[in-house]
Motif scaffolding. Structure first.
Motif, PDB file in Angstrom:
ATOM      1  N   GLU A 199     -16.485  29.487 -15.552  1.00 35.89           N
ATOM      2  CA  GLU A 199     -16.131  28.769 -14.322  1.00 35.89           C
ATOM      3  C   GLU A 199     -14.703  28.255 -14.402  1.00 35.89           C
ATOM      4  N   GLN A 200     -13.963  28.450 -13.289  1.00 36.64           N
ATOM      5  CA  GLN A 200     -12.582  27.992 -13.202  1.00 36.64           C
ATOM      6  C   GLN A 200     -12.439  26.794 -12.258  1.00 36.64           C
ATOM      7  N   SER A 201     -13.085  26.877 -11.078  1.00 36.08           N
ATOM      8  CA  SER A 201     -12.977  25.777 -10.114  1.00 36.08           C
ATOM      9  C   SER A 201     -14.126  25.827  -9.118  1.00 36.08           C
ATOM     10  N   ARG A 202     -14.263  24.720  -8.358  1.00 36.45           N
ATOM     11  CA  ARG A 202     -15.276  24.606  -7.310  1.00 36.45           C
ATOM     12  C   ARG A 202     -14.653  23.951  -6.089  1.00 36.45           C
ATOM     13  N   THR A 203     -15.177  24.307  -4.913  1.00 31.44           N
ATOM     14  CA  THR A 203     -14.836  23.588  -3.689  1.00 31.44           C
ATOM     15  C   THR A 203     -16.142  23.132  -3.065  1.00 31.44           C
ATOM     16  N   TYR A 204     -16.058  22.049  -2.292  1.00 35.28           N
ATOM     17  CA  TYR A 204     -17.253  21.438  -1.737  1.00 35.28           C
ATOM     18  C   TYR A 204     -17.140  21.301  -0.225  1.00 35.28           C
ATOM     19  N   TYR A 205     -18.298  21.321   0.455  1.00 31.87           N
ATOM     20  CA  TYR A 205     -18.363  20.983   1.870  1.00 31.87           C
ATOM     21  C   TYR A 205     -18.271  19.465   1.982  1.00 31.87           C
ATOM     22  N   PRO A 206     -17.984  18.936   3.200  1.00 35.82           N
ATOM     23  CA  PRO A 206     -17.948  17.467   3.356  1.00 35.82           C
ATOM     24  C   PRO A 206     -19.293  16.841   2.987  1.00 35.82           C
ATOM     25  N   GLN A 207     -19.233  15.563   2.632  1.00 30.92           N
ATOM     26  CA  GLN A 207     -20.433  14.860   2.192  1.00 30.92           C
ATOM     27  C   GLN A 207     -21.480  14.842   3.296  1.00 30.92           C
ATOM     28  N   GLN A 208     -22.743  15.056   2.904  1.00 29.29           N
ATOM     29  CA  GLN A 208     -23.866  14.996   3.815  1.00 29.29           C
ATOM     30  C   GLN A 208     -24.838  13.940   3.317  1.00 29.29           C
ATOM     31  N   TYR A 209     -25.665  13.438   4.246  1.00 31.44           N
ATOM     32  CA  TYR A 209     -26.625  12.404   3.894  1.00 31.44           C
ATOM     33  C   TYR A 209     -28.020  12.860   4.300  1.00 31.44           C
ATOM     34  N   ILE A 210     -28.982  12.574   3.441  1.00 30.81           N
ATOM     35  CA  ILE A 210     -30.381  12.839   3.769  1.00 30.81           C
ATOM     36  C   ILE A 210     -31.164  11.560   3.521  1.00 30.81           C
ATOM     37  N   THR A 211     -32.205  11.364   4.324  1.00 29.86           N
ATOM     38  CA  THR A 211     -33.071  10.194   4.190  1.00 29.86           C
ATOM     39  C   THR A 211     -34.385  10.649   3.574  1.00 29.86           C
ATOM     40  N   THR A 212     -34.896   9.864   2.630  1.00 28.98           N
ATOM     41  CA  THR A 212     -36.172  10.207   2.004  1.00 28.98           C
ATOM     42  C   THR A 212     -37.276  10.150   3.047  1.00 28.98           C
ATOM     43  N   SER A 213     -38.391  10.826   2.774  1.00 23.75           N
ATOM     44  CA  SER A 213     -39.470  10.928   3.751  1.00 23.75           C
ATOM     45  C   SER A 213     -40.073   9.565   4.108  1.00 23.75           C
ATOM     46  N   ASP A 214     -39.987   8.600   3.202  1.00 28.56           N
ATOM     47  CA  ASP A 214     -40.525   7.276   3.518  1.00 28.56           C
ATOM     48  C   ASP A 214     -39.507   6.398   4.231  1.00 28.56           C
ATOM     49  N   GLY A 215     -38.259   6.876   4.366  1.00 30.07           N
ATOM     50  CA  GLY A 215     -37.226   6.144   5.086  1.00 30.07           C
ATOM     51  C   GLY A 215     -36.604   5.008   4.309  1.00 30.07           C
TER      52      GLY A 215
END
Length: 106
Positions: free
Chosen positions: A59-75
């Motif tokens: 591996e030489q490098s990585r790029t990422y998508y913008p930060q995303q958020y998820i909520t757990t099923s119990d909220g």
């Protein structure tokens, strides 16, 4: 326990009567007969320029998508993460190999 209860339990534990139907017996099945076939290769020879990836990859490098958020099923919790967009690697022959990943559904 009364005598009436004992008779009721005794009848329930007896073998099922003639009214119980059984599934019909299946006919015996034989094995699959043996066969011999010849395969014909249709793959063409790879071009001189290559096209393969030589192991191992580093591996030489990585790029990422913008930060995303998820909520757990119990909220109760919200978890932030940055999905990987691409990973750039070099193979044993020092050629660059890029893995591009699709953007995850939100």
């Amino acid at each position: 326990m009364t005598e009436q209860d004992a008779r009721t339990i005794g009848k329930a534990l007896q073998q099922p009567g003639a009214s119980a139907k059984r599934l019909p017996a299946l006919p015996a099945r034989g094995g699959i007969p043996s066969a011999t076939a010849t395969g014909m290769a249709t793959q063409t020879a790879s071009p001189a320029s290559g096209g393969e990836i030589d192991s191992p990859l580093t591996e030489q490098s990585r790029t990422y998508y913008p930060q995303q958020y998820i909520t757990t099923s119990d909220g109760l919790f919200v978890i932030g993460y940055m999905p990987v967009q691409s990973v750039t690697m070099k193979d044993a022959s020092k050629r660059v190999v890029v893995f591009n990943y699709s953007k995850p559904e939100a």
